[in-house]
Design an enzyme around this catalytic site. Structure first.
Site, PDB file in Angstrom:
ATOM      1  N   GLY A 107      25.905  63.024  86.805  1.00 36.23           N
ATOM      2  CA  GLY A 107      25.349  61.678  86.750  1.00 36.23           C
ATOM      3  C   GLY A 107      26.262  60.643  87.365  1.00 36.23           C
ATOM      4  O   GLY A 107      25.816  59.735  88.077  1.00 36.23           O
ATOM      5  N   TYR A 122      20.888  75.403  74.403  1.00 36.08           N
ATOM      6  CA  TYR A 122      20.849  74.798  75.746  1.00 36.08           C
ATOM      7  C   TYR A 122      19.828  75.516  76.623  1.00 36.08           C
ATOM      8  O   TYR A 122      19.017  74.869  77.305  1.00 36.08           O
ATOM      9  CB  TYR A 122      22.245  74.870  76.360  1.00 36.08           C
ATOM     10  CG  TYR A 122      22.372  74.182  77.700  1.00 36.08           C
ATOM     11  CD1 TYR A 122      22.654  72.818  77.774  1.00 36.08           C
ATOM     12  CD2 TYR A 122      22.242  74.884  78.894  1.00 36.08           C
ATOM     13  CE1 TYR A 122      22.799  72.183  79.003  1.00 36.08           C
ATOM     14  CE2 TYR A 122      22.380  74.267  80.125  1.00 36.08           C
ATOM     15  CZ  TYR A 122      22.663  72.912  80.172  1.00 36.08           C
ATOM     16  OH  TYR A 122      22.801  72.287  81.395  1.00 36.08           O
ATOM     17  N   GLY A 166      30.577  63.629  85.288  1.00 39.64           N
ATOM     18  CA  GLY A 166      29.910  64.766  85.901  1.00 39.64           C
ATOM     19  C   GLY A 166      28.898  64.417  86.961  1.00 39.64           C
ATOM     20  O   GLY A 166      29.090  63.515  87.789  1.00 39.64           O
TER      21      GLY A 166
END
Length: 341
Positions: A21, A157, A19
């Site tokens: 990163g 989240y 993703g």
């Protein structure tokens, strides 16, 4: 506050196996930075380092679970051991559970908080002493528009990202008060096409999705590299993120209504997936060691991001809009005057 040019930087990227990163690590290395990448997924890190080195870049990897402070500290220590310092710390690690709150166990809720919020706190605790030694540097934290506006079915989240925003605000002012020249940036992406929706635990009965449209992980990586050289308080990624931010400031009740209408069906695909399906909540998940997710057909460009990184063009565009509006007003006034005569 001055930050080093990227080719002169040592950058530690946490949550780099896939993703945002992963794309960020590739882009820093391509620009000449020395990169340390970390995540739980050892195979994902190995493939990333191989890709960077095959393109002529410099990178080393260390496996770590960010829910454990000692392992996060080991990332910072290893970065300094390998390259002598830390100039930029990028923290992208996160996980999630998509389910109604009543169906989420406390253990699952706490795990999301431990990874997605406390992991970032641990990152600052580990990296800040080294950044202070340099008397400059950048802490770049990947938050989310869910740190500004929570979504249904993502209570842990959203809670973690809201907590992160409060933490970074407090930290930023403390550093300013002490005159410590370290940039603290919150990156708030809208919906991004990463493997996040493959990785999370779902109790919806189907594979989850973000509420379209999506934006490319490259757009977020571009923002991260931009703030690594340009001290920035916060950076919203994606036109829809900026629209949502404006709507939330204008009328939270209006956003409540919109999310009541689209926030439940909009986060479900037609692909069946049980709660027992593969996920990375507690352990690394095989596969998906890649930048992009499964929703390429829903990805759109973002005009506002381009304008943010090109401020001269931004003000030029605003001036052009103002000039056109003024001319239109003059023309309308002349027309009305003619009608009166």
């Amino acid at each position: 506050m001055q930050l080093k040019p990227i080719p002169q930087q040592v950058v530690s990227i946490v949550g780099a196996s896939s993703g945002i990163g992963r794309q960020t690590a590739l882009d820093f290395a391509k620009r000449g930075a020395k990169v340390i990448v970390s995540a739980r997924n050892e195979l994902g890190l190995k493939s990333l380092v191989d890709e960077i080195e095959s393109n002529g870049g410099k990178a080393k990897a260390i496996t770590a679970d960010v829910a454990d402070f000692d392992q996060v500290k080991a990332i910072a220590d290893y970065t300094v051991e390998q390259y002598g310092r830390i100039d930029t710390w990028v923290h992208a690690a996160a996980t999630g559970v998509l389910a109604p709150f009543e169906e989420i166990t406390l253990e699952e809720f706490e795990r999301v908080i431990d990874v997605t919020f406390m992991g970032q706190v641990y990152g600052v605790k580990a990296a800040l002493p080294y950044l202070k030694q340099q008397k400059q540097g950048a802490l770049i934290h990947i938050s989310s528009m869910e740190g500004r506006r929570a979504l249904p079915l993502q209570s842990p989240y959203s809670a973690a990202k809201h907590a992160l925003e409060g933490f970074l605000e407090s930290l930023r002012v403390e550093l300013q008060h002490k005159g410590i020249p370290i940039s603290v940036t919150s990156i708030l992406p809208a919906v991004i096409n990463t493997p996040y929706y493959n990785h999370v635990l779902t109790k919806l009965g189907v594979k989850p999705t973000g509420i379209p449209p999506y934006y490319s992980p490259k757009l977020v990586a571009d923002a991260i590299l931009y703030v690594a050289e340009h001290p920035t308080r916060e950076y919203i990624v994606g036109d829809v993120g900026r629209i949502l931010d404006a709507l939330e400031r204008l009328s939270p009740e209006l956003v409540d209504g919109l999310l009541t209408a689209i926030g439940f069906s909009g986060q479900k695909t037609n692909e069946l997936k049980s709660a027992d399906g593969p996920n990375n909540l507690f352990t690394p998940m095989e596969g998906y060691n890649q930048v992009e997710g499964d929703f390429n057909e829903l990805v759109i460009p973002s005009i506002s991001d381009w304008l943010v990184k090109n401020p001269a063009l931004k003000w030029g565009a605003l001036a052009a809009v103002g000039a056109v509006a003024s001319l239109a007003a003059i023309a309308l006034g002349n027309r009305n005057q003619g009608l009166e005569l």
